[in-house]
Write a protein that holds these residues in place. Sequence first.
Motif, mmCIF file in Angstrom:
data_model
loop_
_atom_site.group_PDB
_atom_site.id
_atom_site.type_symbol
_atom_site.label_atom_id
_atom_site.label_comp_id
_atom_site.label_asym_id
_atom_site.label_seq_id
_atom_site.Cartn_x
_atom_site.Cartn_y
_atom_site.Cartn_z
ATOM 1 N N THR A 1 -30.756 -29.179 -5.431
ATOM 2 C CA THR A 1 -31.005 -30.263 -6.383
ATOM 3 C C THR A 1 -31.954 -31.282 -5.772
ATOM 4 O O THR A 1 -31.781 -31.711 -4.640
ATOM 5 C CB THR A 1 -29.677 -30.939 -6.770
ATOM 6 O OG1 THR A 1 -28.800 -29.927 -7.277
ATOM 7 C CG2 THR A 1 -29.885 -31.989 -7.838
ATOM 8 N N LYS B 1 -30.162 -22.499 -5.268
ATOM 9 C CA LYS B 1 -30.911 -23.612 -5.840
ATOM 10 C C LYS B 1 -30.485 -24.901 -5.141
ATOM 11 O O LYS B 1 -29.326 -25.072 -4.792
ATOM 12 C CB LYS B 1 -30.633 -23.738 -7.334
ATOM 13 C CG LYS B 1 -31.057 -22.530 -8.134
ATOM 14 C CD LYS B 1 -30.645 -22.674 -9.584
ATOM 15 C CE LYS B 1 -30.855 -21.373 -10.338
ATOM 16 N NZ LYS B 1 -30.368 -21.456 -11.714
ATOM 17 N N LYS C 1 -44.812 -24.613 -10.261
ATOM 18 C CA LYS C 1 -45.116 -25.911 -10.866
ATOM 19 C C LYS C 1 -45.636 -26.883 -9.810
ATOM 20 O O LYS C 1 -46.547 -27.655 -10.061
ATOM 21 C CB LYS C 1 -43.880 -26.487 -11.557
ATOM 22 C CG LYS C 1 -43.407 -25.666 -12.728
ATOM 23 C CD LYS C 1 -44.459 -25.646 -13.801
ATOM 24 C CE LYS C 1 -43.986 -24.935 -15.042
ATOM 25 N NZ LYS C 1 -45.027 -24.824 -16.048
ATOM 26 N N LYS D 1 -40.976 -25.549 -6.910
ATOM 27 C CA LYS D 1 -40.455 -25.735 -8.268
ATOM 28 C C LYS D 1 -41.126 -24.658 -9.101
ATOM 29 O O LYS D 1 -42.361 -24.591 -9.180
ATOM 30 C CB LYS D 1 -40.790 -27.134 -8.788
ATOM 31 C CG LYS D 1 -40.486 -27.344 -10.254
ATOM 32 C CD LYS D 1 -39.000 -27.365 -10.534
ATOM 33 C CE LYS D 1 -38.780 -27.772 -11.992
ATOM 34 N NZ LYS D 1 -37.503 -27.377 -12.479
ATOM 35 N N ALA E 1 -33.931 -32.134 -10.817
ATOM 36 C CA ALA E 1 -34.594 -30.836 -11.002
ATOM 37 C C ALA E 1 -34.012 -29.879 -9.969
ATOM 38 O O ALA E 1 -33.473 -30.302 -8.948
ATOM 39 C CB ALA E 1 -36.095 -30.972 -10.815
ATOM 40 N N HIS E 2 -34.135 -28.605 -10.251
ATOM 41 C CA HIS E 2 -33.664 -27.601 -9.304
ATOM 42 C C HIS E 2 -34.867 -26.920 -8.679
ATOM 43 O O HIS E 2 -35.815 -26.535 -9.382
ATOM 44 C CB HIS E 2 -32.742 -26.589 -9.983
ATOM 45 C CG HIS E 2 -31.489 -27.235 -10.479
ATOM 46 N ND1 HIS E 2 -30.472 -27.614 -9.636
ATOM 47 C CD2 HIS E 2 -31.112 -27.624 -11.710
ATOM 48 C CE1 HIS E 2 -29.523 -28.189 -10.329
ATOM 49 N NE2 HIS E 2 -29.884 -28.208 -11.608
ATOM 50 N N ARG F 1 -40.518 -37.355 -5.377
ATOM 51 C CA ARG F 1 -39.536 -36.275 -5.445
ATOM 52 C C ARG F 1 -38.922 -36.152 -4.062
ATOM 53 O O ARG F 1 -39.648 -36.086 -3.066
ATOM 54 C CB ARG F 1 -40.206 -34.960 -5.834
ATOM 55 C CG ARG F 1 -40.773 -34.976 -7.232
ATOM 56 C CD ARG F 1 -41.420 -33.627 -7.563
ATOM 57 N NE ARG F 1 -41.798 -33.576 -8.946
ATOM 58 C CZ ARG F 1 -43.070 -33.612 -9.375
ATOM 59 N NH1 ARG F 1 -44.074 -33.682 -8.517
ATOM 60 N NH2 ARG F 1 -43.327 -33.563 -10.664
ATOM 61 N N SER G 1 -36.110 -36.737 -8.863
ATOM 62 C CA SER G 1 -37.477 -37.176 -9.189
ATOM 63 C C SER G 1 -37.394 -38.571 -9.773
ATOM 64 O O SER G 1 -36.599 -38.821 -10.677
ATOM 65 C CB SER G 1 -38.120 -36.234 -10.214
ATOM 66 O OG SER G 1 -38.218 -34.927 -9.706
ATOM 67 N N SER H 1 -34.631 -38.399 -12.696
ATOM 68 C CA SER H 1 -34.024 -37.178 -13.224
ATOM 69 C C SER H 1 -33.750 -36.210 -12.084
ATOM 70 O O SER H 1 -34.191 -36.403 -10.954
ATOM 71 C CB SER H 1 -34.946 -36.527 -14.261
ATOM 72 O OG SER H 1 -36.166 -36.129 -13.651
#
Length: 145
Positions: A4, A2, A98, A116, A69-70, A46, A7, A67
Amino acid sequence: MKITQVSVFIENTKGRLYNLCDLLGKNKIDIKALTLAESPDFGIARFIVANADEALDIVKKSGFTASIAHIVAVEVSDTPGGLAAILKILSENDIDIKYMYGFVEKASEKALMVFKFADIDKAIDVLQKNAVPIVSKEMIFKGNN
């Protein structure tokens, strides 16, 4: 496996994306991949950087809403149908994407795509079982740390 991603919600006003990128540049944060989704009122930038936690802290301290997200980066054959082959594997295994975007540079002779997923662990398992090369953070940032 994963990676990082940061966003950042930005107002859809003249110069706001510049403000974000200028802030990152002044703090020596090198953007390796970036995508921007927009609506009439706001956008979501992003991006992938070597130190996502540091970038998150910098943008939040400057008043941006941000924030973590992975995501998963995979190698895709840089030929016609290369992306379709990966998407077929994901579709046949009920993997919900996504969003996705491409990298500006390559880690090898193959193209890189960022995904994602709704269920990232299931997606990684399916990709590995189908011999789809997953790119590590170390491969993306080799020689740039």
